[in-house]
Structure formats: C-alpha cells, structure tokens
Design an enzyme around this catalytic site. Structure first.
Site, PDB file in Angstrom:
ATOM      1  N   ASN A  94     -19.510   5.366  10.196  1.00 13.13           N
ATOM      2  CA  ASN A  94     -19.593   3.977   9.749  1.00 13.13           C
ATOM      3  C   ASN A  94     -19.603   2.951  10.877  1.00 13.13           C
ATOM      4  OD1 ASN A  94     -19.514   5.262   7.326  1.00 13.13           O
ATOM      5  ND2 ASN A  94     -17.535   4.462   6.670  1.00 13.13           N
TER       6      ASN A  94
ATOM      7  N   TYR B  19       0.836  -1.206   0.000  1.00 13.76           N
ATOM      8  CA  TYR B  19       0.000   0.000   0.000  1.00 13.76           C
ATOM      9  C   TYR B  19       0.874   1.261   0.000  1.00 13.76           C
ATOM     10  CZ  TYR B  19      -4.030  -2.984   1.232  1.00 13.76           C
ATOM     11  OH  TYR B  19      -5.010  -3.951   1.253  1.00 13.76           O
TER      12      TYR B  19
ATOM     13  N   SER C 107      -5.715 -14.018   0.923  1.00 13.36           N
ATOM     14  CA  SER C 107      -6.626 -12.997   0.401  1.00 13.36           C
ATOM     15  C   SER C 107      -6.932 -13.277  -1.065  1.00 13.36           C
ATOM     16  CB  SER C 107      -5.991 -11.620   0.563  1.00 13.36           C
ATOM     17  OG  SER C 107      -6.823 -10.644   0.000  1.00 13.36           O
TER      18      SER C 107
ATOM     19  N   LEU D 155     -18.208  -0.939   1.339  1.00  7.80           N
ATOM     20  CA  LEU D 155     -18.970   0.147   0.683  1.00  7.80           C
ATOM     21  C   LEU D 155     -18.693   0.175  -0.816  1.00  7.80           C
ATOM     22  CD1 LEU D 155     -18.496   3.206   3.100  1.00  7.80           C
ATOM     23  CD2 LEU D 155     -20.291   1.479   3.085  1.00  7.80           C
TER      24      LEU D 155
HETATM   25  P1  NDP Z   1     -14.745   0.881   1.667  1.00  9.94           P
HETATM   26  O1  NDP Z   1     -15.608   0.140   0.710  1.00  9.94           O
HETATM   27  O2  NDP Z   1     -15.196   1.050   3.067  1.00  9.94           O
HETATM   28  O3  NDP Z   1     -14.446   2.311   1.002  1.00  9.94           O
HETATM   29  C1  NDP Z   1     -13.849   3.309   1.779  1.00  9.94           C
HETATM   30  C2  NDP Z   1     -13.931   4.658   1.089  1.00  9.94           C
HETATM   31  O4  NDP Z   1     -15.293   5.028   0.876  1.00  9.94           O
HETATM   32  C3  NDP Z   1     -13.344   5.743   1.978  1.00  9.94           C
HETATM   33  O5  NDP Z   1     -11.953   5.838   1.878  1.00  9.94           O
HETATM   34  C4  NDP Z   1     -14.078   6.972   1.477  1.00  9.94           C
HETATM   35  O6  NDP Z   1     -13.469   7.399   0.247  1.00  9.94           O
HETATM   36  C5  NDP Z   1     -15.460   6.424   1.179  1.00  9.94           C
HETATM   37  N1  NDP Z   1     -16.334   6.520   2.369  1.00  9.94           N
HETATM   38  C6  NDP Z   1     -16.227   5.813   3.528  1.00  9.94           C
HETATM   39  N2  NDP Z   1     -17.193   6.150   4.389  1.00  9.94           N
HETATM   40  C7  NDP Z   1     -17.941   7.082   3.788  1.00  9.94           C
HETATM   41  C8  NDP Z   1     -19.072   7.804   4.193  1.00  9.94           C
HETATM   42  N3  NDP Z   1     -19.625   7.620   5.378  1.00  9.94           N
HETATM   43  N4  NDP Z   1     -19.607   8.698   3.316  1.00  9.94           N
HETATM   44  C9  NDP Z   1     -19.052   8.898   2.095  1.00  9.94           C
HETATM   45  N5  NDP Z   1     -17.966   8.245   1.665  1.00  9.94           N
HETATM   46  C10 NDP Z   1     -17.399   7.327   2.495  1.00  9.94           C
HETATM   47  O7  NDP Z   1     -13.364   0.163   1.810  1.00  9.94           O
HETATM   48  P2  NDP Z   1     -11.965   0.247   1.017  1.00  9.94           P
HETATM   49  O8  NDP Z   1     -12.166   0.051  -0.426  1.00  9.94           O
HETATM   50  O9  NDP Z   1     -11.235   1.454   1.480  1.00  9.94           O
HETATM   51  O10 NDP Z   1     -11.251  -1.041   1.606  1.00  9.94           O
HETATM   52  C11 NDP Z   1     -11.106  -1.139   3.025  1.00  9.94           C
HETATM   53  C12 NDP Z   1      -9.844  -1.874   3.364  1.00  9.94           C
HETATM   54  O11 NDP Z   1      -9.895  -3.212   2.891  1.00  9.94           O
HETATM   55  C13 NDP Z   1      -8.556  -1.312   2.756  1.00  9.94           C
HETATM   56  O12 NDP Z   1      -8.063  -0.187   3.427  1.00  9.94           O
HETATM   57  C14 NDP Z   1      -7.638  -2.502   2.913  1.00  9.94           C
HETATM   58  O13 NDP Z   1      -7.181  -2.576   4.235  1.00  9.94           O
HETATM   59  C15 NDP Z   1      -8.585  -3.669   2.625  1.00  9.94           C
HETATM   60  N6  NDP Z   1      -8.480  -4.098   1.213  1.00  9.94           N
HETATM   61  C16 NDP Z   1      -7.935  -5.331   0.958  1.00  9.94           C
HETATM   62  C17 NDP Z   1      -7.756  -5.778  -0.319  1.00  9.94           C
HETATM   63  C18 NDP Z   1      -7.154  -7.107  -0.542  1.00  9.94           C
HETATM   64  O14 NDP Z   1      -6.803  -7.432  -1.687  1.00  9.94           O
HETATM   65  N7  NDP Z   1      -6.974  -7.922   0.472  1.00  9.94           N
HETATM   66  C19 NDP Z   1      -8.148  -4.967  -1.487  1.00  9.94           C
HETATM   67  C20 NDP Z   1      -8.756  -3.698  -1.127  1.00  9.94           C
HETATM   68  C21 NDP Z   1      -8.920  -3.306   0.177  1.00  9.94           C
HETATM   69  P3  NDP Z   1     -13.448   8.915  -0.250  1.00  9.94           P
HETATM   70  O15 NDP Z   1     -13.879   9.809   0.871  1.00  9.94           O
HETATM   71  O16 NDP Z   1     -12.059   9.136  -0.684  1.00  9.94           O
HETATM   72  O17 NDP Z   1     -14.397   8.926  -1.421  1.00  9.94           O
END
Ligand code: NDP
Length: 329
Positions: A297, A54, A151, A207
């Site tokens: 959240n 990351y 994963s 999300l």
């Molecule tokens: P989410 O689906 O929770 O998306 C998070 C993003 O959504 C935030 O960074 C923000 O982005 C937006 N968001 C969150 N809450 C709100 C809200 N209340 N209102 C409006 N927008 C909101 O999860 P991620 O895609 O970030 O994934 C979470 C974690 O999962 C990662 O950090 C990682 O640790 C893991 N992961 C693992 C993977 C793997 O291959 N094993 C692959 C991907 C993720 P913004 O404000 O910028 O729009």
C-alpha cells in the site's frame, strides 16, 4: 515516503499513516502487529494513529510496545478521546474530567510523555465546547499534547471549535474524517470549513475497510481471514462498510482494477493514490492485518494520477459514491 504539512501548522506527517483500529489487540497477534509497525517504519511511515477505545485500550498498549526503542522525535503519535473506556458515567465523552484522565492513561499505555495530535474522536453534544477546549488548552500548556484535532465533526462544529481554539490559542490543526473513492461526504462542507481555519485532513479507511482492495467479489464467499469474516472485524465492517458488500458496488470495484493496471498500480495502491490527489489531505491512514499489505500500500504514495484517470474512476463509480455532508459523524 513524502511528508506533508498538517494544515497550516508546522507539523509534518507522512503522506501515509498506519492506524491500528480492529487489528492490534484484537484481529492480529502482537507479533504480527509488531511486524506491521516495523514494515511501516521501514517504508518511511512516521505517523501512527490509534485511540484509547480501540480493542478496549489494548491497541495503544500494543503500539507503545511496538514503537519502543524508536527515536521519539522521528515519529508522530496520534490518539483520541471520547468513546467509552470504562463503565463509569465519566469514562466517556469530552468533559474536562474524562479528557484529563484519558490523556494520562493514553500516555502510560503508549509509553510516551506527549501525544503529537490528540483528537476529539467525535463531537460531544452533552458538554460545552468551552469546557472541552479549555481542557485541550491545559493539556497543550502542560506539554502533554502538542496539537489538537477533531474526528467526524461537521463543518459547523469545526467552525465553532476553531473560534474557541483561536481565542484560547489551541493549535487545532487536524480533522480526521472517513474519505475514499466511495465515501466523499467531506468535499462540500468539511473541507471548505477546514480550509478557512488552516485545518488539514488526515483521512481514515481509504480502502473502505478493504472493499477497494478488490478482494471481496460478488457472489463469492468472504475471503478467509478478511476483516469482514473475522469476529474481531465483522461488526465494525458490517456497520461502516456493509453497505458496499453488494453486487453493483463490487462489480464497479472490479472494473477499477483495470484502471489500476493501466497506470501500473494495484487496486489498493490506486485507492490510496486517489485519496492523496486531494491537496487538502495531509495523510491517508491505512490499516493492515499483514506486513505485506503495508509494503504494497505504501506504493500508493507519491503517485500523480492524470485527470483522465480521475474521470475514468468517476465514470465507473458514478452514482455509487456517497456525497451527502449530512452523513458526517
Ligand atoms: P483501510 O480502508 O486501509 O482498511 C484496512 C484493511 O483493509 C486492512 O486491515 C486489511 O483488512 C485490508 N487491506 C489492506 N490492504 C490490503 C491489501 N493490499 N489487499 C487486501 N486487503 C487489504 O483502513 P481502516 O479501515 O483499517 O482504517 C485505517 C485507520 O483509520 C484505523 O486503523 C484508524 O487508525 C483510523 N480510523 C479512524 C476512525 C475515526 O473515527 N477517527 C474510524 C476508523 C478508522 P483484512 O486483511 O483484515 O481484510
């Protein structure tokens, strides 16, 4: 914040975990990253997810700094190995050499002596499972890794890995797949395979990277500062969530807002609560670009959604849901 056992293991994780993909070391500055970590701790989140890859390794460093001074025993730190962290031919994958070197580098960046759950970030078809699991076994015996996870492995890969894990007494306890109301590809094969092996799901992007927050509206410009609109986030968003940036999906998502309202939740809270209704899910890993998102959240935890509400969600999303197990990985 309730805790759940991670699969059949003795390890408890918080129902909601905080992940730092795209955000720490890239999309947000260190002050905001620190504020998000502390908002998570204040809300009772104890499980933190990162990966060496990351933000080109910066995410682990930022998380390590943000957690400095927090009692190590009070948190669960999870990281991953597989994706390239350098340009050398051994700076990637699940070879014994890279796993050992990557683990040592992660420990340094995270400023800790051990990792609670160490994940193989993807399956590596170029290395024998024997080699990978022997490396996991040695890291566990050395006390550098307490539990092991995989994963985005398919059911078949998980079953083969679990057989070796059993032989080598490696505590393979977690699978980390993508899972959300829109992306349910683990339900038919991965979850049953994991259930047989005592492996719990710690799911990512509940999300759908923000699509299920309802902020992306049809025929409107991308919200300023959102993941889809920023240079740090856009390439990842496009590759994994771009498919949902279309009118039919966004209209369906806007209908979900009324369901959320009826049950007294915001849409992001409903999306997280939905994921946590699945008893095979040990934790949902959320991402956040602002501490306020964490504060909002976390209220998706500890919620029971009635069957009628679950049916309403299915009716609204219907054919938009992806269920094909072949899409794993
Ligand atoms: P989410 O689906 O929770 O998306 C998070 C993003 O959504 C935030 O960074 C923000 O982005 C937006 N968001 C969150 N809450 C709100 C809200 N209340 N209102 C409006 N927008 C909101 O999860 P991620 O895609 O970030 O994934 C979470 C974690 O999962 C990662 O950090 C990682 O640790 C893991 N992961 C693992 C993977 C793997 O291959 N094993 C692959 C991907 C993720 P913004 O404000 O910028 O729009």
């Amino acid at each position: 914040m309730n805790g759940r056992k991670l699969g059949a293991s003795g390890l408890t994780v918080s129902e909601i975990a905080l992940g730092n993909w795209i955000t720490h070391g890239a999309q947000v500055n260190n002050e905001t990253a620190n504020a998000c970590v502390h908002a998570a701790l204040d809300a009772g989140i104890t499980t933190f997810d990162t990966a060496d890859v990351y933000s080109e390794t910066r995410a682990e460093t930022v998380l390590g700094q943000a957690l400095k001074g927090i009692r190590r025993e009070s948190i669960e730190l999870c990281t991953k190995v597989y994706h390239p962290t350098g340009t050398g031919h051994n700076d990637r994958g699940l070879s014994r050499k890279h796993m050992m070197e990557a683990c040592h580098a992660s420990l340094k960046r995270l400023q800790t002596d051990y990792i609670d759950v160490y994940y193989a970030h993807r399956f590596d078809p170029t290395v024998s499972l024997d080699e990978t699991f022997l490396a996991f076994s040695d890291l566990v015996r050395q006390g550098k890794v307490l539990y092991v996870g995989v994963s985005e492995w398919t059911a078949d890969q998980i079953t083969k890995g679990a057989a070796l894990a059993q032989e080598l007494r490696v505590p393979l306890v977690s699978s980390q797949p993508q899972y959300s109301m829109l992306w349910r590809v683990i339900e038919d094969e991965v979850i049953p395979a994991c259930q047989r092996e005592g492996i719990g799901q710690v799911v990512w992007s509940p999300l759908a990277q923000g699509i299920l927050s309802g902020k992306y509206a049809p025929d409107k410009p991308l919200p300023l500062g959102s993941r889809a609109s920023t240079s740090a986030g856009a390439p990842f968003f496009e590759r994994l969530a771009g498919q949902w940036l279309r009118t039919d999906v966004l209209l369906a998502v806007s209908k979900l807002s009324s369901v959320a309202l009826e049950v007294g939740l915001t849409l992001p809270q409903l999306a997280i609560a939905w994921v946590l209704q699945n008893p095979h899910v040990s934790a949902a890993i959320i991402g956040a670009s602002k501490p306020e998102q964490v504060q909002e959240n976390v209220k998706g935890a500890g919620v029971r959604l009635e069957l009628e509400v679950m049916k309403q969600i299915d009716t609204i999303l219907d054919s938009l849901v992806e269920r094909d197990p072949a899409k794993t990985g």
